[in-house]
Design an enzyme around this catalytic site. Structure first.
Site, mmCIF file in Angstrom:
data_model
loop_
_atom_site.group_PDB
_atom_site.id
_atom_site.type_symbol
_atom_site.label_atom_id
_atom_site.label_comp_id
_atom_site.label_asym_id
_atom_site.label_seq_id
_atom_site.Cartn_x
_atom_site.Cartn_y
_atom_site.Cartn_z
ATOM 1 N N ASP A 275 6.843 5.679 -7.052
ATOM 2 C CA ASP A 275 6.456 4.272 -7.110
ATOM 3 C C ASP A 275 5.016 4.129 -7.580
ATOM 4 O OD1 ASP A 275 6.267 1.559 -6.873
ATOM 5 O OD2 ASP A 275 6.033 1.565 -4.695
ATOM 6 N N LYS A 282 -0.511 0.240 -8.637
ATOM 7 C CA LYS A 282 -1.237 0.544 -7.407
ATOM 8 C C LYS A 282 -2.657 1.006 -7.749
ATOM 9 C CE LYS A 282 2.833 2.094 -4.805
ATOM 10 N NZ LYS A 282 2.812 1.086 -3.728
ATOM 11 N N ASP A 293 8.584 7.626 -1.481
ATOM 12 C CA ASP A 293 9.173 6.291 -1.427
ATOM 13 C C ASP A 293 10.697 6.310 -1.485
ATOM 14 O OD1 ASP A 293 8.439 3.685 -0.928
ATOM 15 O OD2 ASP A 293 8.345 3.113 -3.025
ATOM 16 N N ASP A 352 5.312 -4.379 -7.463
ATOM 17 C CA ASP A 352 5.174 -3.358 -6.427
ATOM 18 C C ASP A 352 5.960 -3.722 -5.177
ATOM 19 O OD1 ASP A 352 4.294 -0.923 -5.448
ATOM 20 O OD2 ASP A 352 2.434 -1.743 -4.621
ATOM 21 N N GLU A 354 9.132 -3.697 -5.043
ATOM 22 C CA GLU A 354 10.352 -3.287 -5.746
ATOM 23 C C GLU A 354 11.445 -2.787 -4.822
ATOM 24 O OE1 GLU A 354 9.189 0.362 -4.341
ATOM 25 O OE2 GLU A 354 7.899 -1.162 -5.192
ATOM 26 N N ARG A 356 12.641 -3.904 -2.074
ATOM 27 C CA ARG A 356 13.562 -4.963 -1.636
ATOM 28 C C ARG A 356 14.537 -5.357 -2.744
ATOM 29 N NH1 ARG A 356 8.632 -8.759 -0.134
ATOM 30 N NH2 ARG A 356 7.844 -6.656 0.279
#
Length: 508
Positions: A275, A282, A293, A352, A354, A356
């Site tokens: 991620d 990030k 992740d 970010d 993502e 969900r």
């Protein structure tokens, strides 16, 4: 993997590199725990005094080494602290035994064999000690430089074999407890291996291949949807997250069935193999551990395989929502609108957020089979870490009784968790002027907002819970108890225990 055996042999005659005993904090100093009577007798009943002279107090996690007494075939005694002495006639806490066994196993790295003479009052205690040993002995050294003859990795190898003294090899309950411990810990350690694997070697396709191999080995049906199938099926969330990566996304379905099952559980795991944050990149310092992740998907895979190995009388379907979240010219942008598998549209305000999105598609897919309950597992929000710290995961649900049952199951197996609410007033913050819902809402209570988003994609009338494991999934600090540095495999034991309770009819 550490080999686990049971033995009724007397401690003095057992050949091993060390014998592990327990010591507790008594009112007037350290007290030798049950199981170590033979060692204490060989020290003329003065073992507690010797340990105190060496600085031992019996505190949890404390390790004291001393020479084995004359006549023993083991050269070393390792005394491990169990914490406070139980009240009279009270049994030892299973988690204290589990942690002590893990500490001892780590301290004995490099040893070929150790005997564990910790307090065992029943099969449950035996299972706890066995779990602690197997989890504490874990190491991940696949990427360590080999020595010249390529026979061993640099550094100490994990404890090879552990014999549990006081265990009864012919007792059905003891044999079952040991077999359960072996199945659960081997699969949990599989999850740890996946979490620790660098993302250049574990993209969605590679993860799916691991799941397929494990499933076939244990008689689990597997179905893998690639980009073409996801596109045909309309899985806009998974496709949107994976759009920026050269490695295409996957949705893996694992199906374990029992002819005696009366209930059906669905486990859904977030599997972002790396991620970067996507276009909402990030900041520096937040990317280095993002291989973890996919911890939710790793936990789901491990739990389904463990359930199959235990032959539980419950149907369990696992869904692994796998994607790599990267920035590129083809990546989803803030402001884009995705049409999800459910048909709902989502305005992406932050790429970010993502996890969900991939979970939403998998939750809706799981809902189509109308299981009795769905549990999703995800390293979902930094907000949950701010709320609960690095060792506790949050539990949200659309059913208070189910949330409580999951909390009790987690605490029973030694996984710290805490029930969290889903306040309806936070839902308004995700209203979008152009889509059915936005993937972001109010900043305060962000972990709860994420849970509310997921609830939108659970089929009507289906009991559902969400485990946000962002804190405990990856241990960036030093090892403790049976928890190593790196991937922890958290939530595996909670899911397995939930399946056991369901199979036994203890959940409505």
């Amino acid at each position: 993997m550490t080999a686990l055996t049971l033995s009724t042999a007397a401690a003095p005659g057992l050949r091993a590199d060390a014998i592990v005993i327990g010591v507790v904090k008594g009112a007037d100093g350290p007290v030798v725990a049950p199981g170590a009577e033979a060692v204490d007798k060989a020290y003329d009943g003065r073992l507690a005094g010797v340990l105190e002279t060496l600085g031992a107090a019996g505190a949890e996690g404390e390790v004291t080494k001393l020479p084995a007494p004359a006549g023993f075939k083991t050269p070393l005694v390792l005394a491990v602290g169990l914490g406070s002495e139980p009240e009279k006639d009270a049994s030892y806490d299973a988690e204290a035994l589990r942690r002590a066994a893990g500490v001892a196993a780590r301290a004995l790295a490099g040893s070929k064999k150790a005997a564990f003479a910790l307090p065992l009052t029943d099969a449950a205690d035996l299972g706890a000690v066995a779990e602690g040993v197997a989890l504490g002995a874990y190491s991940f050294d696949a990427y360590k430089e080999q020595d010249k003859d390529a026979k061993a990795k640099k550094g100490k190898s994990p404890l090879a074999e552990a014999t549990l003294l006081g265990g009864k090899p012919r007792d059905a309950a003891h044999k079952a407890a040991l077999a359960r411990a072996a199945a659960v810990t081997e699969e949990l350690n599989r999850a740890r291996d996946l979490i620790n694997t660098p993302p250049n070697d574990l993209d969605p396709e590679a993860f799916a291949a691991v799941a397929q191999t494990a499933a076939k080995e244990h008689g689990i049906k597997v179905q893998i949807l690639d980009e073409k199938a996801l596109t045909k099926g309309g899985y806009g969330g998974i496709l949107g997250v994976g759009a920026g990566s050269a490695a295409g996304p996957r949705l893996v379905k694992l199906s374990y069935t029992s002819s005696k099952a009366k209930k059906h559980l669905a486990f859904v795991g977030k599997g972002i193999t790396y991620d970067s944050g996507g276009i909402s990149l990030k900041p520096a310092g937040h990317n280095e551990t993002m291989k973890c992740d996919m911890s939710g998907a790793a936990a789901v895979l491990a739990a389904v395989v463990a359930v199959a190995r235990l032959g539980l009388d419950v149907n369990v379907t696992g869904w692994l929502a796998l994607a790599e979240n990267m920035p590129s010219g083809s990546a989803t942008r803030p402001g884009d609108v995705l049409r999800m598998f459910s048909g709902k549209t989502v305005e992406v305000l932050n790429t970010d957020a993502e996890g969900r999105l991939v979970l939403a598609d998998a939750l809706w897919a799981a809902s189509q089979e109308k299981p009795d309950a769905i549990v999703d597992v995800a390293t979902l929000t930094g907000a949950m870490m701010l709320a609960l710290g690095n060792r506790t995961f949050g539990i949200m649900a659309n059913d208070d009784a189910f949330r409580s049952a999951l909390h009790e199951a987690a605490e029973e197996v030694g996984e710290p968790a805490w029930p969290m609410p889903l306040p309806d007033h936070l839902r308004k913050g995700m209203d979008s002027p152009i889509a059915d819902i936005a993937n972001m809402g109010e900043r305060m209570g962000g972990g709860l907002v994420a849970g509310l988003f997921l609830r939108e994609f659970v089929g009507e009338g289906i009991t559902w819970a969400h485990l946000d494991i962002a804190g405990p999934a990856f241990n960036e600090g030093g090892p403790f108890g049976y928890t190593p540095k790196g991937g922890t495999g958290t939530a595996v034991r909670t899911l397995v225990r939930l399946a056991e309770l369901t199979a036994e009819g203890d959940l409505g």
